[in-house]
Design a protein around this motif. Sequence first.
Motif, mmCIF file in Angstrom:
data_model
loop_
_atom_site.group_PDB
_atom_site.id
_atom_site.type_symbol
_atom_site.label_atom_id
_atom_site.label_comp_id
_atom_site.label_asym_id
_atom_site.label_seq_id
_atom_site.Cartn_x
_atom_site.Cartn_y
_atom_site.Cartn_z
ATOM 1 N N ASN A 54 -84.323 -17.453 13.887
ATOM 2 C CA ASN A 54 -83.307 -18.485 13.939
ATOM 3 C C ASN A 54 -82.450 -18.347 12.700
ATOM 4 O O ASN A 54 -82.961 -18.446 11.589
ATOM 5 C CB ASN A 54 -83.971 -19.862 13.975
ATOM 6 C CG ASN A 54 -83.023 -20.943 14.420
ATOM 7 O OD1 ASN A 54 -81.891 -20.666 14.786
ATOM 8 N ND2 ASN A 54 -83.485 -22.182 14.365
ATOM 9 N N PRO A 55 -81.202 -18.089 12.703
ATOM 10 C CA PRO A 55 -80.317 -17.951 13.859
ATOM 11 C C PRO A 55 -80.592 -16.648 14.624
ATOM 12 O O PRO A 55 -81.111 -15.683 14.060
ATOM 13 C CB PRO A 55 -78.921 -17.939 13.245
ATOM 14 C CG PRO A 55 -79.120 -17.428 11.854
ATOM 15 C CD PRO A 55 -80.498 -17.868 11.443
ATOM 16 N N PRO A 105 -77.386 -10.594 20.825
ATOM 17 C CA PRO A 105 -78.702 -11.134 21.173
ATOM 18 C C PRO A 105 -79.649 -10.068 21.712
ATOM 19 O O PRO A 105 -79.235 -9.158 22.424
ATOM 20 C CB PRO A 105 -78.399 -12.175 22.249
ATOM 21 C CG PRO A 105 -76.940 -12.201 22.446
ATOM 22 C CD PRO A 105 -76.310 -11.174 21.584
ATOM 23 N N VAL A 106 -80.907 -10.187 21.344
ATOM 24 C CA VAL A 106 -81.939 -9.269 21.818
ATOM 25 C C VAL A 106 -82.769 -10.024 22.856
ATOM 26 O O VAL A 106 -83.228 -11.135 22.594
ATOM 27 C CB VAL A 106 -82.851 -8.797 20.662
ATOM 28 C CG1 VAL A 106 -83.957 -7.907 21.175
ATOM 29 C CG2 VAL A 106 -82.022 -8.091 19.613
ATOM 30 N N TYR A 156 -90.064 -9.886 20.321
ATOM 31 C CA TYR A 156 -90.583 -10.585 19.151
ATOM 32 C C TYR A 156 -92.020 -11.044 19.383
ATOM 33 O O TYR A 156 -92.463 -11.207 20.513
ATOM 34 C CB TYR A 156 -89.712 -11.810 18.818
ATOM 35 C CG TYR A 156 -88.263 -11.463 18.588
ATOM 36 C CD1 TYR A 156 -87.874 -10.717 17.483
ATOM 37 C CD2 TYR A 156 -87.284 -11.876 19.489
ATOM 38 C CE1 TYR A 156 -86.544 -10.396 17.268
ATOM 39 C CE2 TYR A 156 -85.954 -11.563 19.284
ATOM 40 C CZ TYR A 156 -85.579 -10.820 18.176
ATOM 41 O OH TYR A 156 -84.269 -10.496 17.965
ATOM 42 N N SER A 157 -92.724 -11.311 18.281
ATOM 43 C CA SER A 157 -94.132 -11.710 18.393
ATOM 44 C C SER A 157 -94.314 -13.082 19.045
ATOM 45 O O SER A 157 -95.379 -13.385 19.550
ATOM 46 C CB SER A 157 -94.800 -11.699 17.020
ATOM 47 O OG SER A 157 -94.158 -12.624 16.170
#
Length: 150
Positions: free
Chosen positions: A55-56, A61-62, A112-113
């Motif tokens: 964030n941000p 964007p991914v 992402y995790s």
Amino acid sequence: MKQFYKSKSLLRLSFLFTVLFSAILVVNSCKKDDDDEFTDHIIQFEAKINTKGPNPPANPPVTGTFSTVVTQIGTGQSTTFNPTGTTWSSGEQFVSSSQAQLNLAANAVLPYSDSELIINIYVDGEVAKTKKVVGSGTQSASISYSFLEL
């Protein structure tokens, strides 16, 4: 001779009771048969990817991507390779409960995790089964639903 007559009469009488008892059992068991044993249901399969991430958000964007989505109704299997977007849905389908088993499996690559792969099976508009997998990289999730009562 009288003894023979009594035993012959007793044999006839026992045969008559046996036939009568069998007929009553057959009629009684047929009364309990339900022809409406199987009912139709509206089912839908769904898979979602929630990317989450920093964030941000990253610019550009991914997002995560699906590799495969496999559905199975009874013995009929369908595989969708590389569906686009972050939400996949089979659309509503009418299925008889005689099909017994519904299966859904999905593979996705998550960035992402804290990214999530969520899969759902809806039966008659309500979530019947759901599973969520959290992590990064290639993630897999599978669920099954049975109409048979155990």
